[in-house]
Motif scaffolding. Structure first.
Motif, PDB file in Angstrom:
ATOM      1  N   ILE A 137       1.731   2.413  -3.567  1.00 39.92           N
ATOM      2  CA  ILE A 137       0.595   3.118  -4.184  1.00 39.92           C
ATOM      3  C   ILE A 137       0.466   4.507  -3.574  1.00 39.92           C
ATOM      4  CG2 ILE A 137      -1.921   3.101  -4.466  1.00 39.92           C
ATOM      5  CD1 ILE A 137      -0.633   0.974  -6.198  1.00 39.92           C
ATOM      6  N   ASP A 138       0.618   4.605  -2.244  1.00 36.33           N
ATOM      7  CA  ASP A 138       0.499   5.902  -1.557  1.00 36.33           C
ATOM      8  C   ASP A 138       1.544   6.899  -2.043  1.00 36.33           C
ATOM      9  OD1 ASP A 138      -1.613   4.901  -0.092  1.00 36.33           O
ATOM     10  OD2 ASP A 138      -0.412   4.513   1.718  1.00 36.33           O
ATOM     11  N   VAL A 139       2.795   6.445  -2.224  1.00 35.89           N
ATOM     12  CA  VAL A 139       3.865   7.334  -2.698  1.00 35.89           C
ATOM     13  C   VAL A 139       3.533   7.862  -4.085  1.00 35.89           C
ATOM     14  CG1 VAL A 139       6.269   7.343  -3.510  1.00 35.89           C
ATOM     15  CG2 VAL A 139       5.713   6.399  -1.266  1.00 35.89           C
ATOM     16  N   MET A 197       0.554   8.157  -5.440  1.00 38.51           N
ATOM     17  CA  MET A 197      -0.591   9.068  -5.338  1.00 38.51           C
ATOM     18  C   MET A 197      -0.148  10.407  -4.749  1.00 38.51           C
ATOM     19  SD  MET A 197      -3.728   6.505  -4.411  1.00 38.51           S
ATOM     20  CE  MET A 197      -4.945   7.785  -4.378  1.00 38.51           C
ATOM     21  N   GLU A 198       0.741  10.381  -3.750  1.00 40.85           N
ATOM     22  CA  GLU A 198       1.254  11.610  -3.141  1.00 40.85           C
ATOM     23  C   GLU A 198       2.019  12.445  -4.171  1.00 40.85           C
ATOM     24  OE1 GLU A 198       4.791  12.644  -0.034  1.00 40.85           O
ATOM     25  OE2 GLU A 198       3.379  11.097   0.603  1.00 40.85           O
ATOM     26  N   ARG A 254      -4.067   7.924  -9.724  1.00 39.01           N
ATOM     27  CA  ARG A 254      -5.316   8.230  -9.022  1.00 39.01           C
ATOM     28  C   ARG A 254      -6.211   7.001  -9.071  1.00 39.01           C
ATOM     29  NH1 ARG A 254      -9.082   8.292 -12.829  1.00 39.01           N
ATOM     30  NH2 ARG A 254      -8.461   8.777 -14.956  1.00 39.01           N
ATOM     31  N   TYR A 286      -6.533   1.713 -10.910  1.00 42.37           N
ATOM     32  CA  TYR A 286      -5.663   2.882 -10.871  1.00 42.37           C
ATOM     33  C   TYR A 286      -5.336   3.325 -12.286  1.00 42.37           C
ATOM     34  CZ  TYR A 286      -5.127   1.599  -6.015  1.00 42.37           C
ATOM     35  OH  TYR A 286      -5.386   1.300  -4.710  1.00 42.37           O
ATOM     36  N   GLY A 294       0.824  -1.209   0.000  1.00 44.82           N
ATOM     37  CA  GLY A 294       0.000   0.000   0.000  1.00 44.82           C
ATOM     38  C   GLY A 294       0.853   1.252   0.000  1.00 44.82           C
ATOM     39  N   GLY A 295       2.041   1.173   0.623  1.00 45.11           N
ATOM     40  CA  GLY A 295       2.939   2.322   0.661  1.00 45.11           C
ATOM     41  C   GLY A 295       3.411   2.740  -0.714  1.00 45.11           C
TER      42      GLY A 295
END
Length: 189
Positions: free
Chosen positions: A118-120, A122-123, A128, A142, A115-116
């Motif tokens: 994907i989070d990076v 997206m950040e 998206r 995504y 998940g990290g």
């Protein structure tokens, strides 16, 4: 009847917009004033040698700083954060196969996606959520963003290099880079 120039009206609408505009968005504001794509090309040509340029990214139009002048706008201190190999691979899979689900990314890469990662992405504003797949479990899909296109200086996703381009550049003949530098602005002094 107004005597204002369609190019001036077009310029004002795009300049004042809070976000990049599609042709339909622009037409809502200025109505049918001739060939809108032609007018946009004319306006983009008028700004080609200026400090700002009118560009189209993913079917949306906006003004941006001329690429050769961007260094003047960067903060005086920029923290560089590295993208892991997993993040680079995940971004590549999403860019080439979008919309794509996490299980599909994992199947293509052959390993689990954290998940990290994907989070990076997206950040960074490069991916998206793009709705849910109409399959059992309704997994989240995504896709890349206009920010991805802008960062990599692409007009459309179809401008991504193909297999022959990657081989010609020698990117498939050797081990891919372990990390990719990703600039993040830092306000720390």
């Amino acid at each position: 009847m107004s005597t204002e120039s369609p190019l001036r009206a077009l310029e004002a609408i795009i300049f004042a917009a809070a976000a990049p505009l599609t042709l339909a968005d622009i037409a809502k504001h200025i109505g049918e004033r001739g060939d809108l794509p032609h007018l946009l090309r004319d306006l983009a040509a008028a700004y080609a040698d200026r400090g700002i340029n009118l560009v189209e990214r993913g079917g949306r139009w906006h003004f941006q700083t001329a690429p050769d002048l961007a260094h003047h706008l960067r903060p005086s201190r920029e923290a560089v954060r590295k993208l892991s190999r997993a993040a680079v691979e995940t971004l590549s899979v999403i860019a080439y196969h979008e919309p794509v689900t996490r299980p599909e990314i994992e199947e293509i890469r052959g390993v689990a996606v954290s998940g990290g990662t994907i989070d990076v992405l997206m950040e960074a504003g490069w991916i998206r959520p793009a709705g849910r797949r109409e399959t059992p479990g309704r997994p989240l899909q995504y896709a890349t963003t206009p920010g991805f296109l802008a960062h990599f200086n692409l007009i459309h996703r179809r401008d991504l290099p193909g297999l022959a381009d990657l081989k010609a550049a020698g990117l498939l003949d050797r081990e891919p880079p372990r990390e990719l530098a990703l600039p993040f602005s830092s306000t720390d002094d």
